[in-house]
Design a protein around this motif. Structure first.
Motif, PDB file in Angstrom:
ATOM      1  N   TYR A   3      -3.081  -6.335  -0.275  1.00  0.00           N
ATOM      2  CA  TYR A   3      -1.951  -5.702  -0.919  1.00  0.00           C
ATOM      3  C   TYR A   3      -0.672  -6.401  -0.566  1.00  0.00           C
ATOM      4  O   TYR A   3      -0.021  -6.418  -1.648  1.00  0.00           O
ATOM      5  CB  TYR A   3      -1.538  -4.230   0.072  1.00  0.00           C
ATOM      6  N   ILE A   4      -0.655  -6.930   0.588  1.00  0.00           N
ATOM      7  CA  ILE A   4       0.705  -7.859   0.765  1.00  0.00           C
ATOM      8  C   ILE A   4       0.488  -9.041  -0.150  1.00  0.00           C
ATOM      9  O   ILE A   4       1.777  -9.268  -0.635  1.00  0.00           O
ATOM     10  CB  ILE A   4       0.353  -8.341   2.276  1.00  0.00           C
ATOM     11  N   THR A  49      13.571 -12.662   3.140  1.00  0.00           N
ATOM     12  CA  THR A  49      12.417 -13.589   3.992  1.00  0.00           C
ATOM     13  C   THR A  49      11.526 -12.600   4.263  1.00  0.00           C
ATOM     14  O   THR A  49      11.784 -11.434   4.556  1.00  0.00           O
ATOM     15  CB  THR A  49      13.045 -14.422   4.776  1.00  0.00           C
ATOM     16  N   LEU A  50      10.452 -12.972   4.854  1.00  0.00           N
ATOM     17  CA  LEU A  50       9.432 -12.112   5.442  1.00  0.00           C
ATOM     18  C   LEU A  50       9.883 -11.449   6.561  1.00  0.00           C
ATOM     19  O   LEU A  50       9.561 -10.327   6.774  1.00  0.00           O
ATOM     20  CB  LEU A  50       8.041 -13.216   5.705  1.00  0.00           C
ATOM     21  N   THR A  85       7.428  -8.182  -3.909  1.00  0.00           N
ATOM     22  CA  THR A  85       8.543  -8.498  -3.320  1.00  0.00           C
ATOM     23  C   THR A  85       8.132  -9.138  -1.728  1.00  0.00           C
ATOM     24  O   THR A  85       8.632 -10.311  -1.415  1.00  0.00           O
ATOM     25  CB  THR A  85       8.866  -7.349  -2.636  1.00  0.00           C
ATOM     26  N   ILE A  86       7.123  -8.829  -1.176  1.00  0.00           N
ATOM     27  CA  ILE A  86       6.447  -9.561   0.181  1.00  0.00           C
ATOM     28  C   ILE A  86       6.050 -10.770  -0.222  1.00  0.00           C
ATOM     29  O   ILE A  86       6.218 -11.844   0.624  1.00  0.00           O
ATOM     30  CB  ILE A  86       5.433  -8.659   0.604  1.00  0.00           C
ATOM     31  N   PHE A  87       5.382 -11.171  -1.165  1.00  0.00           N
ATOM     32  CA  PHE A  87       4.953 -12.435  -1.424  1.00  0.00           C
ATOM     33  C   PHE A  87       5.996 -13.583  -1.675  1.00  0.00           C
ATOM     34  O   PHE A  87       6.011 -14.557  -1.306  1.00  0.00           O
ATOM     35  CB  PHE A  87       3.938 -12.582  -2.765  1.00  0.00           C
ATOM     36  N   HIS A  88       6.961 -12.984  -2.541  1.00  0.00           N
ATOM     37  CA  HIS A  88       8.248 -13.928  -2.966  1.00  0.00           C
ATOM     38  C   HIS A  88       8.976 -14.160  -1.458  1.00  0.00           C
ATOM     39  O   HIS A  88       9.401 -15.263  -1.326  1.00  0.00           O
ATOM     40  CB  HIS A  88       9.033 -13.368  -3.757  1.00  0.00           C
TER      41      HIS A  88
END
Lengths: 324, 313
Positions: free
Chosen positions: B76-77, B238-239, B82-85
């Protein structure tokens, strides 16, 4: 920047001592390469570290963002007077001092204890593993740490499960630890210890390697066992390092940190979790009350500056290592 | 560690240790094991949740191992844009920030290690003074805003190019190098640039590794500058900041890991594949794994660096 301002400012002096000034520029000319490698960073330092001090003037103004600097109304120490009559600021000050004292005291005691005990581990491989593991939380961000702490302290988290399992709590009566204001300082102290205990031992372990081994032999002949050697030889051996670090840390009394309080704080524990840094952020960024916010920040920096200066001098007078 | 070595050399017969000593040693080992459990358990627990079926995790009771193994949370991540970027930006700022900091700090430290440099004293004092004060949050914010750095990637890099602590440990490392190396380079006709690039840089690798670790960890862990300057620009998130937002969301609701709107909205299509609890656990792991993989290998170096910076100064 330096090359331009120095001659302009010191021309009269240069007339008196033409030799010295000329020598300076002659040498600088010879050291062009070094200047190219360092002066850009001096400019960087001026812009990013010294220029913001200009912003302190806002603390003495009735600041209106739309106006130019010359059009601002100057009101002197009004904002400072307001701060020290404000219940919220006084509470924030109390929280700051309480949390940094807790951090100072428990940080020192736990790290020294762990260093003493680690020093007694004779199995080098095991010692290494313990050290490596104990450094881990230091490198993890406070966001991750806060996420873990929040999970651990939640009603279905480890601590509550443990309390229920041991019979201290009834199922269904689980405690929302972060929702009880009075618990916040303890949670903060414990979290800080968890995060940095291993890291803080590095300095003490380094100091222990400088203790003269003959002292241990002498103690052994006197019949001291390992525990006694630890208390009467190792501990006095690191005394000077402990005192210097303690004095220097007193200089950071108003620096109680920002991230743990901000990340673990919530509406329920705000009365105990809010410190000066959060106060500055809330007034400054959220409410755009720049003047009051800068006044609070300035108070913190000026007091810290005085404390640090005194602490550093005290450490220097003791003939020990100092901040630089 | 040296004292330990000295004791070992004495080859003291173990029989001579008293009962008290043996009790002390046993207690000590037990304490160390307890410390390791307290330190590691939370991470192991989060790892187990991240590898467990999201719906199953809600029931609780996940301790050391997942009950229903799955990689769905990580999947999912990876797919969530969004999270990947945000992870990409985190990597980018870590790499660029570390390279810039290490290079600039080393260069400045070299010039300050040269005893004959005429600006040495002035620059050193100017940098050390900044350990005692700073403009504070709002003045810094106003500066960054007026420089037009708000909403820019460079706000992550520029303000932190040189740290005084890094500068000090590199400088004292260079000062402890044998004088003859620099002297012989000079005799061979090497200028200051040559000396720095081909002699100082290779010789200072151990201390630069320490600075790289500190700087890399700092960059990777940063979220406050994202929040302050770029919170309205999702492409620069950022993450750590994404994780912080999730954390703050669950904070303001009940303090427990209850379902929160953001994730629920995001998962809409693939109903209940993940929960905020599992996403948070997975992000926590993704946010800490790079650090866990790197720091043990640099331990030798940073311990030395801390000793130089902390005790000797």
């Amino acid at each position: 920047m330096d090359k331009n301002t120095v001659p302009a400012l010191s021309r009269p002096a240069a007339d008196k001592e033409p030799g010295r000034m000329r020598l300076f520029f002659k040498k600088l000319g010879q050291q062009r390469a070094l200047a190219v490698m360092s002066v850009p960073f001096l400019i960087w330092l001026f812009v990013f570290k010294y220029l913001p001090l200009w912003g302190w003037s806002i603390a003495f103004q009735d600041y209106k963002p739309a106006r130019k600097f010359m059009e601002q109304t100057w009101i002197g120490f009004e904002h400072f007077k307001f701060l020290f009559g404000d219940d919220r600021f006084l509470r924030v000050l109390r929280n700051t001092l309480a949390m940094s004292s807790i951090n100072l005291f428990f940080g020192f005691v736990t790290a020294i204890t762990l260093a003493l005990l680690l020093n007694e581990i004779r199995n080098i491989a095991f010692k290494r593993v313990v050290q490596t593991v104990s450094y881990l939380p230091h490198f993890i961000s406070w966001v991750v740490a806060a996420s873990i702490i929040q999970t651990t302290l939640s009603p279905d988290g480890t601590i509550n499960q443990l309390l229920v399992g041991l019979g201290f709590l009834d199922r269904g009566n689980e405690i929302l630890f972060l929702g009880i204001p009075e618990y916040f300082w303890t949670i903060f102290g414990a979290s800080s210890v968890w995060k940095d205990i291993g890291w803080n031992t590095i300095v003490y372990l380094a100091a222990m390697t400088t203790i003269d081994p003959t002292q241990y032999e002498a103690a052994e002949i006197d019949g001291a066992n390992r525990f006694k050697k630890m208390i009467y030889v190792t501990l006095p051996g690191i005394k000077s390092v402990v005192i210097v670090l303690l004095i220097m840390n007193i200089g950071y009394l108003l620096e109680s940190g920002f991230e743990p309080q901000y990340l673990l704080g919530n509406g329920m524990n705000v009365d105990y979790s809010e410190n000066i840094d959060i106060f500055v952020l809330k007034y400054g960024i959220a409410q755009s009350n720049f003047s009051l916010s800068i006044a609070a920040g300035m108070f913190k920096t000026v007091v810290s500056f005085i404390l640090l200066f005194m602490a550093n001098n005290a450490a220097k007078r003791m003939g020990e290592a100092r901040l630089y | 560690m040296e004292t330990a070595a000295v004791h070992k050399k004495k080859r003291k017969p173990p029989i001579s240790s008293s009962t008290g000593d043996r009790l002390f040693v046993i207690c000590n080992y037990c304490f160390m094991i307890a410390l390791m459990i307290v330190t590691l358990y939370p991470f192991v627990n989060v790892l187990a949740v991240s590898l467990n079926n999201a719906q199953d995790s809600i029931k609780g009771g996940i301790y050391l191992l997942p009950r229903e193994w799955t990689l769905a949370n990580y999947n999912y991540i990876l797919r969530e844009a969004t999270i990947f970027h945000a992870t990409f930006i985190s990597v980018l700022r870590t790499v660029i920030g570390t390279v810039v900091t290490v290079f600039c700090s080393a260069m400045l430290a070299y010039t300050l290690s040269r005893q004959d440099y005429v600006l040495r004293k002035f620059i050193t004092v100017a940098f050390i003074m900044t350990m005692y004060f700073n403009g504070g949050l709002i003045p810094n914010y106003l500066l960054i805003r007026d420089m037009g750095l708000v909403g820019s990637f460079w706000v992550y890099i520029l303000p932190g190019i040189i740290g005084v602590f890094n500068l000090i440990i590199i400088r004292s490392f260079i000062e402890n190098l044998p004088e003859s190396i620099i002297e012989s380079a000079k005799i061979d006709g090497a200028g200051d640039y040559r000396t720095f690039f081909s002699i100082i840089l290779p010789l200072t690798v151990p201390v630069l590794a320490t600075v790289a670790l500190f700087s890399g960890v700092f960059q990777w862990n940063s979220w406050f500058d994202v929040f302050l300057y770029n919170s309205s620009d999702a492409s620069l998130s950022t993450l750590q900041y994404e994780l912080q937002k999730i954390l703050q969301n669950s904070n303001t609701t009940t303090g427990t890991s209850s379902l929160d709107g953001m994730i629920q909205g995001a998962t809409g299509g693939q109903q209940n594949a993940v929960t905020p609890m599992s996403v948070r656990a997975t992000m926590t792991i993704v946010a800490s794994v790079p650090i866990i993989m790197v720091y043990p290998f640099l331990q030798k170096y940073f311990v030395k660096g801390m000793m130089v910076g902390g005790v000797k100064g």
